[in-house]
Design a protein around this motif. Sequence first.
Motif, PDB file in Angstrom:
ATOM      1  N   LEU A 263       0.841  -1.204   0.000  1.00  0.00           N
ATOM      2  CA  LEU A 263       0.000   0.000   0.000  1.00  0.00           C
ATOM      3  C   LEU A 263       0.875   1.251   0.000  1.00  0.00           C
ATOM      4  CD1 LEU A 263      -2.855  -0.825   2.541  1.00  0.00           C
ATOM      5  CD2 LEU A 263      -3.083  -0.500   0.072  1.00  0.00           C
ATOM      6  N   ALA A 264       1.925   1.229   0.813  1.00  0.00           N
ATOM      7  CA  ALA A 264       2.808   2.394   0.891  1.00  0.00           C
ATOM      8  C   ALA A 264       3.535   2.651  -0.423  1.00  0.00           C
ATOM      9  CB  ALA A 264       3.815   2.196   2.028  1.00  0.00           C
ATOM     10  N   SER A 265       3.903   1.571  -1.135  1.00  0.00           N
ATOM     11  CA  SER A 265       4.638   1.723  -2.395  1.00  0.00           C
ATOM     12  C   SER A 265       3.721   1.919  -3.595  1.00  0.00           C
ATOM     13  CB  SER A 265       5.521   0.496  -2.632  1.00  0.00           C
ATOM     14  OG  SER A 265       4.722  -0.666  -2.863  1.00  0.00           O
ATOM     15  N   GLY A 266       2.415   1.687  -3.426  1.00  0.00           N
ATOM     16  CA  GLY A 266       1.482   1.822  -4.535  1.00  0.00           C
ATOM     17  C   GLY A 266       1.313   0.576  -5.367  1.00  0.00           C
ATOM     18  N   ARG A 267       1.898  -0.544  -4.934  1.00  0.00           N
ATOM     19  CA  ARG A 267       1.762  -1.774  -5.706  1.00  0.00           C
ATOM     20  C   ARG A 267       0.395  -2.419  -5.519  1.00  0.00           C
ATOM     21  NH1 ARG A 267       6.971  -5.606  -5.766  1.00  0.00           N
ATOM     22  NH2 ARG A 267       5.748  -6.392  -7.534  1.00  0.00           N
ATOM     23  N   LEU A 268      -0.273  -2.102  -4.420  1.00  0.00           N
ATOM     24  CA  LEU A 268      -1.628  -2.590  -4.181  1.00  0.00           C
ATOM     25  C   LEU A 268      -2.524  -1.423  -3.775  1.00  0.00           C
ATOM     26  CD1 LEU A 268      -1.145  -5.939  -2.198  1.00  0.00           C
ATOM     27  CD2 LEU A 268      -1.699  -5.656  -4.623  1.00  0.00           C
ATOM     28  N   VAL A 269      -3.818  -1.596  -4.029  1.00  0.00           N
ATOM     29  CA  VAL A 269      -4.832  -0.597  -3.696  1.00  0.00           C
ATOM     30  C   VAL A 269      -5.870  -1.260  -2.803  1.00  0.00           C
ATOM     31  CG1 VAL A 269      -6.663   0.889  -4.620  1.00  0.00           C
ATOM     32  CG2 VAL A 269      -4.478   0.657  -5.853  1.00  0.00           C
ATOM     33  N   HIS A 270      -6.313  -0.535  -1.799  1.00  0.00           N
ATOM     34  CA  HIS A 270      -7.353  -1.030  -0.906  1.00  0.00           C
ATOM     35  C   HIS A 270      -8.698  -0.970  -1.621  1.00  0.00           C
ATOM     36  CE1 HIS A 270      -9.035  -0.851   3.487  1.00  0.00           C
ATOM     37  NE2 HIS A 270      -9.376  -1.945   2.842  1.00  0.00           N
ATOM     38  N   VAL A 271      -9.366  -2.112  -1.709  1.00  0.00           N
ATOM     39  CA  VAL A 271     -10.655  -2.205  -2.396  1.00  0.00           C
ATOM     40  C   VAL A 271     -11.769  -2.291  -1.356  1.00  0.00           C
ATOM     41  CG1 VAL A 271     -12.053  -3.606  -3.952  1.00  0.00           C
ATOM     42  CG2 VAL A 271      -9.597  -3.312  -4.391  1.00  0.00           C
ATOM     43  N   LEU A 272     -12.839  -1.579  -1.576  1.00  0.00           N
ATOM     44  CA  LEU A 272     -13.970  -1.550  -0.641  1.00  0.00           C
ATOM     45  C   LEU A 272     -13.486  -1.330   0.796  1.00  0.00           C
ATOM     46  CD1 LEU A 272     -16.119  -4.481  -2.076  1.00  0.00           C
ATOM     47  CD2 LEU A 272     -16.522  -2.036  -2.355  1.00  0.00           C
ATOM     48  N   PRO A 273     -12.865  -0.180   1.055  1.00  0.00           N
ATOM     49  CA  PRO A 273     -12.256   0.062   2.375  1.00  0.00           C
ATOM     50  C   PRO A 273     -13.236   0.056   3.533  1.00  0.00           C
ATOM     51  CG  PRO A 273     -12.298   2.074   1.050  1.00  0.00           C
ATOM     52  CD  PRO A 273     -12.679   0.956   0.139  1.00  0.00           C
ATOM     53  N   GLU A 274     -14.541   0.149   3.239  1.00  0.00           N
ATOM     54  CA  GLU A 274     -15.519   0.107   4.331  1.00  0.00           C
ATOM     55  C   GLU A 274     -15.670  -1.298   4.897  1.00  0.00           C
ATOM     56  OE1 GLU A 274     -17.905  -0.536   0.512  1.00  0.00           O
ATOM     57  OE2 GLU A 274     -16.152   0.621   1.187  1.00  0.00           O
ATOM     58  N   TRP A 275     -15.094  -2.301   4.208  1.00  0.00           N
ATOM     59  CA  TRP A 275     -15.237  -3.678   4.662  1.00  0.00           C
ATOM     60  C   TRP A 275     -13.924  -4.190   5.252  1.00  0.00           C
ATOM     61  CZ3 TRP A 275     -12.834  -8.319   3.778  1.00  0.00           C
ATOM     62  CH2 TRP A 275     -13.487  -9.457   4.287  1.00  0.00           C
ATOM     63  N   SER A 276     -14.006  -4.855   6.370  1.00  0.00           N
ATOM     64  CA  SER A 276     -12.856  -5.564   6.952  1.00  0.00           C
ATOM     65  C   SER A 276     -13.407  -6.643   7.866  1.00  0.00           C
ATOM     66  CB  SER A 276     -11.940  -4.610   7.737  1.00  0.00           C
ATOM     67  OG  SER A 276     -12.610  -4.106   8.873  1.00  0.00           O
ATOM     68  N   GLU A 277     -12.573  -7.593   8.176  1.00  0.00           N
ATOM     69  CA  GLU A 277     -12.992  -8.696   9.040  1.00  0.00           C
ATOM     70  C   GLU A 277     -11.829  -9.089   9.933  1.00  0.00           C
ATOM     71  OE1 GLU A 277     -15.271 -10.831  10.921  1.00  0.00           O
ATOM     72  OE2 GLU A 277     -16.233 -10.480   8.991  1.00  0.00           O
ATOM     73  N   ARG A 278     -12.103  -9.230  11.217  1.00  0.00           N
ATOM     74  CA  ARG A 278     -11.076  -9.686  12.143  1.00  0.00           C
ATOM     75  C   ARG A 278     -10.729 -11.138  11.837  1.00  0.00           C
ATOM     76  NH1 ARG A 278     -10.974 -12.628  16.750  1.00  0.00           N
ATOM     77  NH2 ARG A 278      -9.240 -12.260  18.190  1.00  0.00           N
ATOM     78  N   ALA A 279      -9.445 -11.381  11.625  1.00  0.00           N
ATOM     79  CA  ALA A 279      -9.014 -12.732  11.263  1.00  0.00           C
ATOM     80  C   ALA A 279      -8.243 -13.423  12.377  1.00  0.00           C
ATOM     81  CB  ALA A 279      -8.140 -12.678  10.009  1.00  0.00           C
ATOM     82  N   GLY A 280      -7.890 -12.708  13.407  1.00  0.00           N
ATOM     83  CA  GLY A 280      -7.113 -13.293  14.487  1.00  0.00           C
ATOM     84  C   GLY A 280      -6.419 -12.203  15.271  1.00  0.00           C
ATOM     85  N   THR A 281      -5.533 -12.622  16.153  1.00  0.00           N
ATOM     86  CA  THR A 281      -4.791 -11.693  16.997  1.00  0.00           C
ATOM     87  C   THR A 281      -3.315 -12.040  16.948  1.00  0.00           C
ATOM     88  OG1 THR A 281      -6.703 -11.439  18.458  1.00  0.00           O
ATOM     89  CG2 THR A 281      -4.571 -10.771  19.336  1.00  0.00           C
ATOM     90  N   LEU A 282      -2.478 -11.024  16.926  1.00  0.00           N
ATOM     91  CA  LEU A 282      -1.036 -11.219  16.948  1.00  0.00           C
ATOM     92  C   LEU A 282      -0.557 -11.101  18.388  1.00  0.00           C
ATOM     93  CD1 LEU A 282       1.577 -11.592  15.253  1.00  0.00           C
ATOM     94  CD2 LEU A 282       1.757  -9.086  15.216  1.00  0.00           C
TER      95      LEU A 282
END
Length: 311
Positions: A263-282
């Motif tokens: 994301l910082a380098s511009g190689r990927l773009v965040h799609v539908l930023p209103e959506w996210s899902e908790r996948a676990g905890t670090l």
Amino acid sequence: MPSPRAPARLQPPRAPQLDEIAAFARVAELGSFTAAAAQLGVPKSTVSRAVTRLEEGLNVRLLQRSPRAVALTDAGRRFFGDVAPHIAGLRDAARALDAYQGQPQGLIRLSAPPDSGESFLGEMLVELSARHPLLSVEVDLSSRQVDLVREGFDVALRATRELPDSSLVARKLLDSEVQLFAAPSYLARRGLPRAMDELADHERVMFLPGARRGQWPLDHVDAVCKAMATGRIATDNFQLIRSVLRAGGGIGPLPRLLAAPDLASGRLVHVLPEWSERAGTLYLVYPSARHVARNVAVFRDFVVAWVKRLA
């Protein structure tokens, strides 16, 4: 006629105590009980009693005492010659330990999930090395859950939905979120979806954990989950999904931490930023809360602060 008295028995030598030897050695070096007590930071009587116990335990006089001077006997000179190098070595070890406690140094063995090596871990370790030049880290990237104690690891990073009960100390770092991403090249060809139901018209890269084949691995089924339930490329490895997305292969899910560099380098773009899902905890885990080595404590605190900056 009185019966002859039995000769007095000498007590067998007793193993000398380290504090007794240390007191004797300091008196022998300085030629004075007063000076030795001052350097050791104890009363003169404490030094005198320690030397007396040493002589009684060894059944030999080591020092000749007079009101004006203290001198070594022949036995005392020999004993001092034998113990002096060891006393000096112990002092050097104590000084080294003081330095060790003052500035973190030594090796830390770290176990971490493979994804962390492609996200924040490399940059974090570079900063750690710059801040603590005497500290070194050996990293084992593995998806398996290592046995820290048996395999000799000092600390581990673990990303999981549920941390199993164990004797390990666990420090929560952050909740991991999965979001959707795509490469600019793909979006230039196919367009950027503006609503969840538009995902059905796009190439989708699926994440299929080994234990849940054919299922979206998140908590609930919503429009995104339904749309992402099929796709021509599927894998249980987020690194492969990242590579496919960067190559323009479609839209797919990635943990936010893993996608952050792209994301910082511009190689990927965040799609539908209103959506996210908790996948676990670090989590950061280590074997014991008591007597934590200084280098491990410094590493722990550094990691907590670093990840907090990313959150």
